[in-house]
Every structure is written in structure tokens, then in C-alpha cells.
Design a protein around this motif. Sequence first.
Motif, PDB file in Angstrom:
ATOM      1  N   GLU A 106       0.802  -1.047  -0.039  1.00 35.87           N
ATOM      2  CA  GLU A 106       0.098   0.111  -0.110  1.00 35.87           C
ATOM      3  C   GLU A 106       0.935   1.226  -0.104  1.00 35.87           C
ATOM      4  O   GLU A 106       1.889   1.441   0.658  1.00 35.87           O
ATOM      5  N   GLN A 107       0.650   2.048  -1.053  1.00 38.68           N
ATOM      6  CA  GLN A 107       1.484   3.285  -0.994  1.00 38.68           C
ATOM      7  C   GLN A 107       0.532   4.498  -1.335  1.00 38.68           C
ATOM      8  O   GLN A 107      -0.276   4.460  -2.177  1.00 38.68           O
ATOM      9  N   ASN A 108       1.005   5.652  -0.664  1.00 42.61           N
ATOM     10  CA  ASN A 108       0.358   6.831  -0.955  1.00 42.61           C
ATOM     11  C   ASN A 108      -1.168   6.769  -0.844  1.00 42.61           C
ATOM     12  O   ASN A 108      -2.029   7.133  -1.782  1.00 42.61           O
ATOM     13  N   ILE A 109      -1.765   6.632   0.631  1.00 41.47           N
ATOM     14  CA  ILE A 109      -2.824   6.619   0.882  1.00 41.47           C
ATOM     15  C   ILE A 109      -3.213   7.732   1.546  1.00 41.47           C
ATOM     16  O   ILE A 109      -2.701   8.097   2.735  1.00 41.47           O
ATOM     17  N   ASN A 110      -4.020   8.758   0.736  1.00 42.18           N
ATOM     18  CA  ASN A 110      -4.095  10.335   1.494  1.00 42.18           C
ATOM     19  C   ASN A 110      -5.754  10.464   1.260  1.00 42.18           C
ATOM     20  O   ASN A 110      -6.296  11.544   0.836  1.00 42.18           O
ATOM     21  N   ASN A 111      -6.659   9.522   1.969  1.00 43.86           N
ATOM     22  CA  ASN A 111      -7.907   9.731   2.258  1.00 43.86           C
ATOM     23  C   ASN A 111      -8.024  11.176   2.886  1.00 43.86           C
ATOM     24  O   ASN A 111      -7.623  11.629   3.953  1.00 43.86           O
ATOM     25  N   ASP A 112      -9.048  11.810   2.160  1.00 39.85           N
ATOM     26  CA  ASP A 112      -9.682  13.310   3.032  1.00 39.85           C
ATOM     27  C   ASP A 112      -8.493  14.053   3.244  1.00 39.85           C
ATOM     28  O   ASP A 112      -8.394  14.658   4.398  1.00 39.85           O
ATOM     29  N   SER A 113      -7.529  14.423   2.118  1.00 39.28           N
ATOM     30  CA  SER A 113      -6.505  15.239   2.380  1.00 39.28           C
ATOM     31  C   SER A 113      -6.491  16.380   1.421  1.00 39.28           C
ATOM     32  O   SER A 113      -7.077  16.114   0.473  1.00 39.28           O
ATOM     33  N   VAL A 114      -5.902  17.472   1.416  1.00 33.33           N
ATOM     34  CA  VAL A 114      -5.532  18.525   0.685  1.00 33.33           C
ATOM     35  C   VAL A 114      -4.218  18.347   0.310  1.00 33.33           C
ATOM     36  O   VAL A 114      -3.099  18.123   1.201  1.00 33.33           O
ATOM     37  N   GLN A 115      -3.821  18.161  -1.011  1.00 34.27           N
ATOM     38  CA  GLN A 115      -2.350  17.914  -1.581  1.00 34.27           C
ATOM     39  C   GLN A 115      -2.127  18.910  -2.674  1.00 34.27           C
ATOM     40  O   GLN A 115      -2.990  18.916  -3.783  1.00 34.27           O
ATOM     41  N   LEU A 116      -1.365  19.814  -2.564  1.00 34.57           N
ATOM     42  CA  LEU A 116      -0.841  20.908  -3.725  1.00 34.57           C
ATOM     43  C   LEU A 116       0.720  20.310  -3.928  1.00 34.57           C
ATOM     44  O   LEU A 116       1.631  20.436  -2.893  1.00 34.57           O
ATOM     45  N   ASN A 117       1.031  19.998  -5.199  1.00 31.55           N
ATOM     46  CA  ASN A 117       2.301  19.673  -5.510  1.00 31.55           C
ATOM     47  C   ASN A 117       2.818  20.443  -6.581  1.00 31.55           C
ATOM     48  O   ASN A 117       2.242  20.933  -7.269  1.00 31.55           O
ATOM     49  N   ASP A 118       4.189  20.488  -6.689  1.00 28.37           N
ATOM     50  CA  ASP A 118       4.996  21.001  -7.926  1.00 28.37           C
ATOM     51  C   ASP A 118       4.643  22.653  -7.803  1.00 28.37           C
ATOM     52  O   ASP A 118       4.942  23.228  -6.601  1.00 28.37           O
ATOM     53  N   ASN A 119       4.302  23.129  -8.750  1.00 25.18           N
ATOM     54  CA  ASN A 119       3.933  24.685  -8.827  1.00 25.18           C
ATOM     55  C   ASN A 119       2.296  25.007  -8.671  1.00 25.18           C
ATOM     56  O   ASN A 119       2.069  26.027  -9.025  1.00 25.18           O
ATOM     57  N   ALA A 120       1.681  23.876  -7.861  1.00 26.67           N
ATOM     58  CA  ALA A 120       0.143  24.280  -7.969  1.00 26.67           C
ATOM     59  C   ALA A 120      -0.047  25.486  -6.892  1.00 26.67           C
ATOM     60  O   ALA A 120       0.813  25.956  -5.989  1.00 26.67           O
ATOM     61  N   GLN A 121      -0.938  26.614  -7.693  1.00 28.27           N
ATOM     62  CA  GLN A 121      -1.138  27.833  -7.123  1.00 28.27           C
ATOM     63  C   GLN A 121      -0.043  28.726  -6.711  1.00 28.27           C
ATOM     64  O   GLN A 121      -0.046  29.732  -5.962  1.00 28.27           O
ATOM     65  N   ALA A 122       1.060  28.385  -7.573  1.00 34.09           N
ATOM     66  CA  ALA A 122       2.393  29.444  -7.216  1.00 34.09           C
ATOM     67  C   ALA A 122       1.980  30.825  -8.006  1.00 34.09           C
ATOM     68  O   ALA A 122       1.532  30.819  -9.163  1.00 34.09           O
ATOM     69  N   ALA A 123       2.445  31.880  -7.213  1.00 37.03           N
ATOM     70  CA  ALA A 123       2.002  33.263  -7.515  1.00 37.03           C
ATOM     71  C   ALA A 123       0.677  33.414  -7.995  1.00 37.03           C
ATOM     72  O   ALA A 123       0.355  34.286  -8.802  1.00 37.03           O
ATOM     73  N   ALA A 124      -0.402  32.517  -7.368  1.00 36.08           N
ATOM     74  CA  ALA A 124      -1.762  32.983  -7.316  1.00 36.08           C
ATOM     75  C   ALA A 124      -1.719  34.374  -6.719  1.00 36.08           C
ATOM     76  O   ALA A 124      -1.414  34.746  -5.517  1.00 36.08           O
ATOM     77  N   ALA A 125      -3.060  34.923  -7.264  1.00 34.15           N
ATOM     78  CA  ALA A 125      -3.665  36.305  -6.076  1.00 34.15           C
ATOM     79  C   ALA A 125      -5.003  36.086  -5.983  1.00 34.15           C
ATOM     80  O   ALA A 125      -5.781  35.933  -7.284  1.00 34.15           O
ATOM     81  N   GLY A 126      -5.501  36.359  -4.975  1.00 34.15           N
ATOM     82  CA  GLY A 126      -6.963  36.367  -4.839  1.00 34.15           C
ATOM     83  C   GLY A 126      -7.146  36.954  -3.417  1.00 34.15           C
ATOM     84  O   GLY A 126      -6.412  36.727  -2.294  1.00 34.15           O
ATOM     85  N   MET A 127      -8.417  37.412  -3.199  1.00 39.57           N
ATOM     86  CA  MET A 127      -8.886  37.870  -1.781  1.00 39.57           C
ATOM     87  C   MET A 127      -8.855  36.911  -0.956  1.00 39.57           C
ATOM     88  O   MET A 127      -8.596  36.845   0.338  1.00 39.57           O
ATOM     89  N   ALA A 128      -9.411  35.573  -1.481  1.00 34.41           N
ATOM     90  CA  ALA A 128      -9.743  34.371  -0.712  1.00 34.41           C
ATOM     91  C   ALA A 128      -9.411  33.278  -1.475  1.00 34.41           C
ATOM     92  O   ALA A 128      -9.926  33.013  -2.511  1.00 34.41           O
ATOM     93  N   VAL A 129      -8.287  32.374  -1.100  1.00 32.22           N
ATOM     94  CA  VAL A 129      -8.029  31.475  -1.709  1.00 32.22           C
ATOM     95  C   VAL A 129      -8.297  30.062  -0.652  1.00 32.22           C
ATOM     96  O   VAL A 129      -7.568  30.115   0.525  1.00 32.22           O
ATOM     97  N   THR A 130      -9.195  29.046  -1.083  1.00 28.09           N
ATOM     98  CA  THR A 130      -9.542  28.127   0.100  1.00 28.09           C
ATOM     99  C   THR A 130      -9.565  26.810  -0.695  1.00 28.09           C
ATOM    100  O   THR A 130      -9.927  26.415  -1.715  1.00 28.09           O
ATOM    101  N   ASN A 131      -8.730  25.869  -0.158  1.00 29.62           N
ATOM    102  CA  ASN A 131      -8.604  24.272  -0.415  1.00 29.62           C
ATOM    103  C   ASN A 131      -9.078  23.358   0.665  1.00 29.62           C
ATOM    104  O   ASN A 131      -8.575  23.433   1.808  1.00 29.62           O
TER     105      ASN A 131
END
Length: 536
Positions: A50-75
Motif C-alpha cells: 500500500e502506497q500513498n494513501i491520502n484519504n480526505d487530504s489536501v495535496q498541492l504539489n509542484d507549482n500548484a497555485q504558485a504566484a496566485a493572487a486572490g482575496m480568498a483562496v481556499t482548499n
Amino acid sequence: MRGRKLIATALLAGMVSSPMVMAEVLSDKDLGSVSAQGFQVAVQTAGAHEQNINNDSVQLNDNAQAAAAGMAVTNTAASAANVAQNVVGVSGGYDRDAIYQRNDQTATNIERSEQEGRQLDVDYTLFSLGMLADVQNLNNGSTQLNGNAQEGIVGMAVTNAASSAANVAQNVVGLSNSSAFGLHDDVRQANVQVAQNQNVNGQFAEQVDVDGNGLSVAVDMDRQNINNGSAQLNDQAQAAARVMALTNSASSASNTAQNIIGIGASRYDEVSQVNDQYAENVRINGQLSGQGEADVQVLALSVDYDKQSINNGSTQLNENAQFNVIGMVVSNLASSAANTAQNVAGIIGGSTGGLANDITQRNNQVALNAPINGQGGVQVDLDVDVLGGSIDIDEQNLNNGSVQLNDDAQAAAAAMVLTNSASSALNVGQNIVGIVDSHGDDVRQVNNQYAEDVSINAQDALQLNVDTGLIDLNYGEAHANNGSVQLNDNAQAAAVGMVLTNTAGSAVNVGQNIVGMANGYSGTITQTNIQSAVNY
């Protein structure tokens, strides 16, 4: 005694897993109740990976949302979350301006992740059994940011929440009077927040009955990187972020409230800023309420059981995570109940001078935290008749309920409130007033805080009845830092903040009341902190 506990756990896990490969593969849904009887084989080798079991998780990898701009950013994942923003800007206002801002937020999160309520009845006879089980990267109910995720992000509120109840409220007012001085402006800001989180992550309520008869049994079990209910930031995650409220939450109940007022040319103004916050977190990470009975007869037993990097309910920042981050509130929470409240008011009297402004700032905060990290409430009746055998058990890097900052994590960070919390109850209240060119002002600042933490980390409430034969036990344990705060290398080097807290397994209150005046004098300044912290 602890060695015998892990022996029983390893043996039971191995014998439970072995019969599964003898029959058709079943899904988790099919495994509500399984009865396997009468298996007879000559040689059986089972492999479970069993590998990489991530139930009910928030995962941002690599360049996810890099340099993003917003009043409210929610994950969010498996969470209840509210984000509210009230922003008012008035230029050229006159007398008796009235601005009311209020946020009422209730976030209630009740959920269970992973496997629940499985019952197994196994009866088998075999000559040779080999069982290999590798479990890696278990991150149920966790927040994970890797690579350059959210690097350089800009916003008023950035929230990443997994298996949490999270409230974020922001009230911002900018008022500039066009006349020589304003008269009787009435500005009121209020946030009422309730966050209740009740989660169970991992394996729950499993009953196993095993009756086996074999000639040779070999069990090889490896568990690595088990981080249920944790907040993990790695590499360049959130480096150089610019956010008013930055929150990473895993398995927690959190409230963040900000009231900000700027008034130019004021006279006889009434300013009220109030935050009422209640955070309650009841968390269980790991295995709970298992009951098993095993009756096994073997001639030779070999068990190799490895556990490494077990960090349930922990906050982990590695390498350059949050390097050079800037924010008013930066919070990383794991298995915690946390309230953060900020009231900031800036008043300039104007060309003719301000007079008799009435300013009230109040924070009422209650944080209740009762997490259980690790294994709890397990009863095992184990009867193993062994002619000869060996058991090797290795445990390394046990950091359940801990705060870990490594390398350059949070180096050069700048924040009014910088918080890293694991398995804690935490309240932070700040009241800040700056007054220029005004006379006879009345200022009242109050923080009323109650924090209660009842944390259980590692292994708890395990009842064993063990009867074994001739076994050679090799048991090693290294780097056990449950319920600890760990800062390594250059972590938080050159960090700047008004409040900088790293808490693990604690009940903590921080209250700050600050008034700064220039070219004026006060009527009355009252500053009060009422604090109670209870830690079991």
C-alpha cells in the motif's frame, strides 16, 4: 511491556492479512464481514503493498497555485469551512458616518476517514506461510504542500484545511473625512465564530478472530512515513507568500478573526472591535477500539517489523517551507484547537486635532483540545504456541503530536502572529491602537482567554493477554520525541514577529494590548488580560 504490545500487534496484523490472498480480492465495501474457513495449502506467500494513501487530504504539489493572487483562496477536504470578508472604503465622508460589519460563523465537522467496522473470522491450516506487507506514505486527513506549491501567493486569506473545522473572518474599514474633521462616526466590527471538529482518521472498530495451525510462519512488515492528521510543508511551499491570514490546518478546529480600521480626521468617533471565538477539537488519529483473538500453533516463527517516521497529529515544515513568508497571521495547525484574534485601529485627528474618541477592543476566546494520536483502546487475546523463532522490531523517529521545523523553514519570516501548533489548545489575542494628533481619547483593550488541552500521544489503553512459546526478541527504539517541539538547522533564523509560538501538547494563552500615541494625550487607557490555561 511495550515490546510485548508490538509483538502482539505485529503477529495479529500478519495473521489477519494472510488469508486474504487465498480468496478472490475483495473491496473495502465487501469487507464488512468476512468468514474464511477450511483453507489448506502447501506453500503460501502473500504480498500486500500500500502506497500513498491520502484519504480526505489536501495535496498541492509542484507549482500548484504558485504566484496566485486572490482575496480568498481556499482548499478544503473533508472539512467544514467558512471564509467571510467585509471591506469598506470611504473617501470624502462627512459627519455621523455609520459602518457596521459583522460575521457570524459556525463550522461543524464530524467525519471518519479510512476503514471502519470490519470483522474477520479466519480458520486456516497450512505448512508454510510467508507474508510481506509494506505500507508507505499514509497521510489520511492531512494537509500536504510540496515543491513550489503556493510559492509567492498573494491574498487577504489563504486557507488549506483537511479534516478540520475552520473559520476565517476579516473586517476592514478605511474612512477618510473630507471636512476639516469628522464628527461622531460610528464604526463597529464583530466576529462571532464557533468551530467544532470531531474526526477519526485511520482504522476503527475492528474485530478479528484467528484460529491457525501451521508449520512455518514468516512475517515481514514495513511501515514508513505515517502522518495521519498532520500538516506538512516541504521544499519551497509557501515561500515568499504575502497574505493577511495564512492558515494550514489538519485535524483541527481553528478560528481566525481580523478587525482593521483606519480613520482620518476624527472627532468624537466611536470604534468597537469585538471577537468571540470558540474552538473545540476532538481528534483520534491512528487505530482505535480493536478487539482480536488469535490461537496459532507453529514450529518456527520469524517476524521482522519496522516502523519509521511516524508523525501522527504533527506539524512538519522542512527545507525552505514558508521561507521569507510575510503575513499578519501565519498558522500551521495539527490536531489542535486554536483561536487567533486581531483588532487593529489607526486614528489620525486631522488638521484641527481629534478629540474624545471612544475605542473598545475585546477578544473572548475558548480553545478546548482533546486529541488522541497513535493507537488506543485495543484489546488482544493472543495465544501462540511456538517451538522456536525470532522477532525483530525497530522503531525510529516517533514524533506523534510534535512540531518539527527543519533546515531553513520559516527563516526570515515576518508576521504579527506566527504559530506552529501540534496537539495543543492555543489562544492568541492582539489589540493594537495607534493615535496621532488626538486628545482625551478613551481606550479599552481586553483579552479573555481559556485554553484546555487533554492530549494523549503515542500508544494508550492497550490490553494484552499473551501466551507465547520460545521466542528470541530483538527490540530497538530510537528518536522517540512524542509531544515535542523540534527546531533544527536554520529553522526560524532571523524570523520577526510580535507573537512567535511553537507548542506541542500544551495549553497556551497569549494576550497583547498595545497603544501608541503621538502629538496627543489620552483620557483613559485600560488594558486587561484574563487568562486561564489547563493542561492534563
